[in-house]
Design an enzyme around this catalytic site. Structure first.
Site, PDB file in Angstrom:
ATOM      1  N   ASP A 285     -17.175  -2.381  -6.563  1.00  0.00           N
ATOM      2  CA  ASP A 285     -18.581  -1.977  -6.678  1.00  0.00           C
ATOM      3  C   ASP A 285     -18.748  -0.994  -7.842  1.00  0.00           C
ATOM      4  O   ASP A 285     -19.634  -0.152  -7.827  1.00  0.00           O
ATOM      5  CB  ASP A 285     -19.117  -1.418  -5.347  1.00  0.00           C
ATOM      6  CG  ASP A 285     -18.277  -0.285  -4.784  1.00  0.00           C
ATOM      7  OD1 ASP A 285     -17.316   0.157  -5.463  1.00  0.00           O
ATOM      8  OD2 ASP A 285     -18.580   0.172  -3.666  1.00  0.00           O
TER       9      ASP A 285
ATOM     10  N   THR B  89     -14.334  -4.445   4.043  1.00  0.00           N
ATOM     11  CA  THR B  89     -13.295  -3.413   4.078  1.00  0.00           C
ATOM     12  C   THR B  89     -13.925  -2.038   4.274  1.00  0.00           C
ATOM     13  O   THR B  89     -15.115  -1.843   4.089  1.00  0.00           O
ATOM     14  CB  THR B  89     -12.457  -3.400   2.782  1.00  0.00           C
ATOM     15  OG1 THR B  89     -13.243  -2.836   1.727  1.00  0.00           O
ATOM     16  CG2 THR B  89     -11.989  -4.794   2.394  1.00  0.00           C
TER      17      THR B  89
ATOM     18  N   TYR C 157     -13.447   0.721   2.535  1.00  0.00           N
ATOM     19  CA  TYR C 157     -13.920   1.318   1.275  1.00  0.00           C
ATOM     20  C   TYR C 157     -15.236   0.674   0.853  1.00  0.00           C
ATOM     21  O   TYR C 157     -16.154   1.360   0.381  1.00  0.00           O
ATOM     22  CB  TYR C 157     -12.854   1.145   0.189  1.00  0.00           C
ATOM     23  CG  TYR C 157     -13.200   1.835  -1.106  1.00  0.00           C
ATOM     24  CD1 TYR C 157     -12.878   3.176  -1.303  1.00  0.00           C
ATOM     25  CD2 TYR C 157     -13.864   1.158  -2.122  1.00  0.00           C
ATOM     26  CE1 TYR C 157     -13.205   3.816  -2.484  1.00  0.00           C
ATOM     27  CE2 TYR C 157     -14.188   1.787  -3.298  1.00  0.00           C
ATOM     28  CZ  TYR C 157     -13.854   3.109  -3.479  1.00  0.00           C
ATOM     29  OH  TYR C 157     -14.189   3.739  -4.653  1.00  0.00           O
ATOM     30  N   GLU C 158     -15.328  -0.624   1.034  1.00  0.00           N
ATOM     31  CA  GLU C 158     -16.561  -1.357   0.680  1.00  0.00           C
ATOM     32  C   GLU C 158     -17.754  -0.775   1.427  1.00  0.00           C
ATOM     33  O   GLU C 158     -18.834  -0.597   0.857  1.00  0.00           O
ATOM     34  CB  GLU C 158     -16.350  -2.827   1.069  1.00  0.00           C
ATOM     35  CG  GLU C 158     -17.538  -3.735   0.903  1.00  0.00           C
ATOM     36  CD  GLU C 158     -17.198  -5.159   1.384  1.00  0.00           C
ATOM     37  OE1 GLU C 158     -16.061  -5.412   1.834  1.00  0.00           O
ATOM     38  OE2 GLU C 158     -18.092  -6.009   1.310  1.00  0.00           O
TER      39      GLU C 158
ATOM     40  N   GLU D 126       0.853  -1.192   0.000  1.00  0.00           N
ATOM     41  CA  GLU D 126       0.000   0.000   0.000  1.00  0.00           C
ATOM     42  C   GLU D 126       0.896   1.251   0.000  1.00  0.00           C
ATOM     43  O   GLU D 126       1.693   1.427   0.925  1.00  0.00           O
ATOM     44  CB  GLU D 126      -0.907  -0.021   1.253  1.00  0.00           C
ATOM     45  CG  GLU D 126      -1.750   1.213   1.486  1.00  0.00           C
ATOM     46  CD  GLU D 126      -2.643   1.557   0.303  1.00  0.00           C
ATOM     47  OE1 GLU D 126      -3.561   0.791   0.003  1.00  0.00           O
ATOM     48  OE2 GLU D 126      -2.412   2.608  -0.330  1.00  0.00           O
TER      49      GLU D 126
ATOM     50  N   ASP E  27      -8.780   1.212  -6.747  1.00  0.00           N
ATOM     51  CA  ASP E  27      -9.215   2.512  -7.292  1.00  0.00           C
ATOM     52  C   ASP E  27      -9.863   2.275  -8.648  1.00  0.00           C
ATOM     53  O   ASP E  27      -9.259   1.667  -9.535  1.00  0.00           O
ATOM     54  CB  ASP E  27      -8.011   3.441  -7.440  1.00  0.00           C
ATOM     55  CG  ASP E  27      -7.448   3.845  -6.093  1.00  0.00           C
ATOM     56  OD1 ASP E  27      -8.208   4.330  -5.247  1.00  0.00           O
ATOM     57  OD2 ASP E  27      -6.232   3.654  -5.872  1.00  0.00           O
TER      58      ASP E  27
HETATM   59  C1  LIG Z   1     -10.201   2.417  -3.113  1.00  0.00           C
HETATM   60  S1  LIG Z   1      -8.891   2.006  -2.049  1.00  0.00           S
HETATM   61  C2  LIG Z   1      -9.439   0.478  -1.294  1.00  0.00           C
HETATM   62  C3  LIG Z   1      -8.621   0.128  -0.097  1.00  0.00           C
HETATM   63  C4  LIG Z   1      -9.009  -1.204   0.573  1.00  0.00           C
HETATM   64  N1  LIG Z   1      -8.709  -2.341  -0.257  1.00  0.00           N
HETATM   65  C5  LIG Z   1     -10.453  -1.209   0.969  1.00  0.00           C
HETATM   66  O1  LIG Z   1     -11.239  -1.923   0.333  1.00  0.00           O
HETATM   67  O2  LIG Z   1     -10.813  -0.472   1.913  1.00  0.00           O
HETATM   68  C6  LIG Z   1      -7.658   1.431  -3.194  1.00  0.00           C
HETATM   69  C7  LIG Z   1      -6.284   1.357  -2.537  1.00  0.00           C
HETATM   70  O3  LIG Z   1      -5.364   0.792  -3.464  1.00  0.00           O
HETATM   71  C8  LIG Z   1      -4.128   1.450  -3.290  1.00  0.00           C
HETATM   72  N2  LIG Z   1      -3.338   1.255  -4.509  1.00  0.00           N
HETATM   73  C9  LIG Z   1      -3.519   1.832  -5.713  1.00  0.00           C
HETATM   74  N3  LIG Z   1      -2.566   1.453  -6.562  1.00  0.00           N
HETATM   75  C10 LIG Z   1      -1.759   0.600  -5.882  1.00  0.00           C
HETATM   76  C11 LIG Z   1      -0.586  -0.115  -6.206  1.00  0.00           C
HETATM   77  N4  LIG Z   1      -0.032  -0.022  -7.427  1.00  0.00           N
HETATM   78  N5  LIG Z   1      -0.014  -0.888  -5.273  1.00  0.00           N
HETATM   79  C12 LIG Z   1      -0.557  -0.985  -4.036  1.00  0.00           C
HETATM   80  N6  LIG Z   1      -1.657  -0.320  -3.651  1.00  0.00           N
HETATM   81  C13 LIG Z   1      -2.250   0.459  -4.574  1.00  0.00           C
HETATM   82  C14 LIG Z   1      -4.518   2.895  -3.037  1.00  0.00           C
HETATM   83  O4  LIG Z   1      -3.503   3.637  -2.400  1.00  0.00           O
HETATM   84  C15 LIG Z   1      -5.749   2.722  -2.158  1.00  0.00           C
HETATM   85  O5  LIG Z   1      -5.426   2.715  -0.790  1.00  0.00           O
END
Ligand SMILES: C[S@@+](CC[C@H](N)C(=O)[O-])C[C@H]1O[C@@H](n2cnc3c(N)ncnc32)[C@H](O)[C@@H]1O
Length: 218
Positions: free
Chosen positions: A160, A198, A200-201, A75, A124
């Protein structure tokens, strides 16, 4: 992977000041848990990888439920890493290792067939067409996931955002290395029994109910 650094797939690296207790853990605990540079060792132990663990709730919960499994989490978002350290510290977990950066750099350091499970939960979405190239799920990442997963290993993707679900299904079912395990709609419409909700979910920011795609590495 190609020699070009991958296109950035994440947004901000830091959003708000990190709370003093978490900042102290960043100084004291992170150096002990951070994966060293160079090849990542997983031999002789079951290893699971979570890509983009956000606040670390899922990572820590799975580590607590499976103390014999090595949980690798990647992360780049510093506030997320700090939050995960708090969970790891509070639960006294000793089976978590962290890459506080891009998961793709860590993937490249993993041995072939070195990992048993991979979780990519609510990545993301990059919903705009011109940003689709920033999505984590790209042909190169699928190939790397296939390389690091052992045959019979499993990959879970959840989102989602309907278009990202379709996008991922298209790319994973086109790969000769993965088989989608769903047999009926509830297999992807309902959270799997071993899923941990999670942060974000819970926010329900997408445009469809959460979908859970489980794949097996052939
Ligand atoms: C929308 S958030 C979801 C976080 C978590 N999985 C949740 O469901 O609560 C997406 C996460 O992916 C991370 N992320 C994006 N690109 C990444 C990468 N190349 N390697 C690791 N993490 C990454 C972002 O920093 C962010 O914290």
């Amino acid at each position: 992977m190609s020699d070009q650094p991958p296109i950035r797939s994440y947004g901000r690296l830091k959003a708000r000041p990190i709370k003093p207790r978490q900042a102290a853990l960043m100084d004291a605990l992170l150096p002990a848990l951070r994966l060293p540079e160079g090849p990542v060792e997983t031999a002789g132990r079951e290893a699971w990888l979570e890509v983009g663990f956000g606040g670390g709730e899922h990572l820590a919960a799975q580590a607590a439920k499976h103390p014999d499994v090595l949980l690798l989490g990647a992360e780049p978002f510093q506030n997320g890493v700090a939050s995960a350290l708090r969970h790891i510290d509070e639960q006294g977990l000793s089976n978590v290792r962290i890459e506080d950066g891009d998961a793709r750099a860590m993937l490249a350091r993993l041995p072939d067939a070195g990992v048993d499970r991979v979780f990519i939960l609510f990545p993301d979405p990059w919903p705009k067409l011109r940003h689709h190239k920033r999505r984590l799920i790209q042909a190169e990442t699928v190939a790397e996931l296939a390389r690091v997963l052992r045959p019979g290993g499993r990959l879970r993707f959840a989102s989602d955002w309907a278009d990202y679900v379709d996008w991922t299904l298209e790319r994973l079912t086109a790969s000769p290395d993965f088989r989608w395990t769903a047999e009926r709609a509830d297999d992807w419409r309902r959270p799997p029994s071993d899923h941990v909700t999670t942060r974000y979910e819970e926010k329900r920011l997408g445009d469809c109910p959460p979908a859970f795609l489980d794949f097996v590495r052939i």
